[in-house]
Motif scaffolding. Structure first.
Motif: not given
Length: 257
Positions: A2, A5, A39-40, A42-45, A50
């Protein structure tokens, strides 16, 4: 893997439109076809995908330098990446060199110069308009965390420059001939000075004013950039093209007899 921040991300929608986003806790990206929590993202990176709550697919990327310069905030029109790349070639820059820039603007060319000379090199850039310099500092530091750029508020005419201290000089000024003698004195022998000028009248004026200085005109050029639309099995030039942006005037300094 990911994202991180606070990382700067570039999002692209289904039509290829791009958006710069600084991913922060609790943040939400707003697209005209829905929203996505940071947050989505960052999770996908970088390299991930997304979808907004209305179903619009978005790809997630780390912005390239070209993408960043074209989409960053600007107080002045930035040097187009195609021209910035040509300027780096004309200046023949390499890691560890020192380069002088006058006319920081929004910091687009500054970023290209800073990355070309690397952490061991240095860029001294001068801008006399405080609001432009403020935006340039923000733009450069948001993308480039290496401390190799020195920002100076004021005109190059008033600057105290060490003689023959720089391997390259880049001028993005309406009347670059006003600073030409000082810039030439600061340039090392057999090295290059390049001016970025919107019209040929300015280029001719600069060349005329360079007479009597230890400069040899190397070339005057425009940089073409023609993109193609490819939708197999069909390909054609894109209907919207970047046409004329500037003339690049390149000089080489020789030893004064």
């Amino acid at each position: 893997m990911g994202g991180v921040e606070g990382e700067l991300l570039l999002l692209k929608d289904s039509k290829g439109r791009a958006f710069l986003v600084r991913a922060r806790p609790g943040g939400v990206f707003h697209h005209h076809r829905g929203t996505v929590p940071h947050e989505a993202l960052l999770q996908a990176g970088p390299g991930g995908r997304v979808t907004t709550h209305l179903g619009e697919p978005l790809s997630v990327h780390r912005p390239t330098l070209e993408e960043y310069v074209l989409h960053m905030r600007r107080s002045a029109t930035p040097t187009y990446p195609k021209d910035a790349s040509a300027i780096l070639t004309l200046l023949d820059l390499a890691p560890g060199m020192r380069v002088l820039e006058a006319g920081t603007g929004s910091g687009g060319l500054t970023l290209f110069l800073a990355r070309a000379v690397g952490p061991e090199g240095r860029v001294d850039t001068y801008e006399k308009r405080p609001h432009h310099l403020k935006q340039a500092v923000e733009n450069v530091r948001a993308f480039w965390q290496v401390d190799n750029v020195r920002f100076h508020e004021g005109s190059l005419e008033e600057a105290e420059l060490e003689e023959e201290a720089y391997e390259g000089v880049a001028l993005d000024l309406m009347e670059p001939w006003t600073v030409l003698p000082k810039a030439v004195a600061a340039l090392k022998k057999d090295r290059f000075l390049v001016a970025y000028l919107p019209n040929i009248t300015q280029a001719l004026e600069l060349i005329a004013k360079a007479e009597g200085l230890p400069l040899a005109l190397e070339r005057v050029l425009e940089v073409g950039w023609r993109e193609w639309e490819v939708r197999l099995p069909v390909a054609h030039p894109r209907f919207q093209q970047v046409g004329h942006t500037a003339f690049l005037v390149a000089f080489r300094k020789w030893k004064a007899s």
